[in-house]
Design a protein around this motif. Structure first.
Motif, short mmCIF file in Angstrom:
data_model
loop_
_atom_site.label_atom_id
_atom_site.label_comp_id
_atom_site.label_asym_id
_atom_site.label_seq_id
_atom_site.Cartn_x
_atom_site.Cartn_y
_atom_site.Cartn_z
N ARG A 1 -10.16 5.03 3.64
CA ARG A 1 -8.89 5.58 3.26
C ARG A 1 -8.09 4.41 2.82
O ARG A 1 -6.71 4.62 2.13
N ALA A 2 -8.23 3.32 3.33
CA ALA A 2 -7.58 2.14 2.85
C ALA A 2 -8.32 0.78 2.52
O ALA A 2 -9.49 0.93 3.46
N PRO B 206 0.63 -1.17 0.11
CA PRO B 206 0.02 0.02 0.19
C PRO B 206 1.10 1.18 0.08
O PRO B 206 2.12 1.47 0.18
N THR B 207 0.12 2.38 -0.08
CA THR B 207 0.90 3.73 -0.08
C THR B 207 1.08 3.86 1.47
O THR B 207 0.74 3.11 2.34
N CYS C 162 -4.67 -5.66 4.41
CA CYS C 162 -5.07 -4.51 4.59
C CYS C 162 -4.13 -3.76 3.42
O CYS C 162 -2.89 -4.07 3.54
N GLY C 163 -4.36 -2.83 3.00
CA GLY C 163 -3.91 -2.00 1.96
C GLY C 163 -3.69 -2.72 0.50
O GLY C 163 -3.03 -2.44 -0.27
N CYS D 242 -3.31 0.53 8.17
CA CYS D 242 -3.22 -0.87 8.33
C CYS D 242 -2.34 -1.51 9.38
O CYS D 242 -2.99 -2.21 10.19
N ARG D 243 -1.44 -0.63 9.82
CA ARG D 243 -0.80 -1.00 11.26
C ARG D 243 -1.56 -0.61 12.33
O ARG D 243 -1.53 -1.49 13.35
N ALA D 244 -2.35 0.43 12.34
CA ALA D 244 -3.25 0.81 13.31
C ALA D 244 -4.33 -0.29 13.42
O ALA D 244 -4.63 -0.97 14.62
N LEU D 245 -4.72 -0.61 12.31
CA LEU D 245 -5.94 -1.75 12.26
C LEU D 245 -5.37 -3.15 12.84
O LEU D 245 -6.18 -3.61 13.82
#
Length: 172
Positions: free
Chosen positions: A138-139, A46-47, A92-93, A54-57
């Motif tokens: 946003r992702a 991902p960007t 994610c991403g 994604c790390r937060a998720l």
């Protein structure tokens, strides 16, 4: 097939596509056979902003999903997760789904989404189960649920609060 692991929690699902998915899935505990149970999972690229989300998720994801214990896919990454065997897989991403991408062969401007506890998902039927991808976030978060866990939409209930908390609404 025993489907007793289902959670009795209330499920908020809307749109005709979601209702059709639930009706088809409720016809039995399994629509098709099991997968190979592999935990091999390709890691998205991902960007930088999507990777941060994604790390937060990843930190918010539940340890169990529909009563299934969380496992670590290979290669291990903050962009992937899995539960059970055969695995319910999360990435994610991921790239924008082709059904949502103008100019692609599979683009469908009329595609329906299913809303589950405040998170909108694009359902896509697979040979064994469904793939759900978030929309208007946003992702992009992709969840693949094998047919063994029918109705396949149920794990999205357990994931909704983590997605809402970590991946804000917006257009990618």
């Amino acid at each position: 097939m025993n489907c007793a692991h289902r959670s009795p929690r209330r499920r908020a699902v809307t749109t005709p596509a979601a209702v059709a998915l639930l009706v088809l899935s409720a016809a039995g505990c399994s629509l098709v056979g099991d997968t190979d149970g592999s935990l091999s999972l390709s890691v998205p690229k991902p960007t930088a902003e999507a990777a941060r989300l994604c790390r937060a998720l990843h930190k918010e994801l539940p340890k169990t999903l529909e009563g299934l214990k969380r496992r670590t896919p290979e290669p291990a990454s903050d962009l992937t997760a899995a539960w059970g065997d055969p695995a319910i897989k999360l990435r994610c991403g991921v790239a924008k789904p082709l059904k949502l991408t103008p100019g692609t062969e599979h683009y469908d401007p009329y595609v329906n989404s299913a809303e589950v506890n405040g998170v909108k998902w694009l359902p896509e039927q697979l040979d064994d189960g469904y793939r759900f991808t978030t929309v208007l976030r946003r992702a992009y978060v992709e969840v693949t649920v094998p047919g063994k866990y029918a109705p396949e939409v149920n794990p999205l209930v357990d994931l909704a609060s983590a997605v809402e908390k970590s991946v804000p609404e917006g257009v990618v």
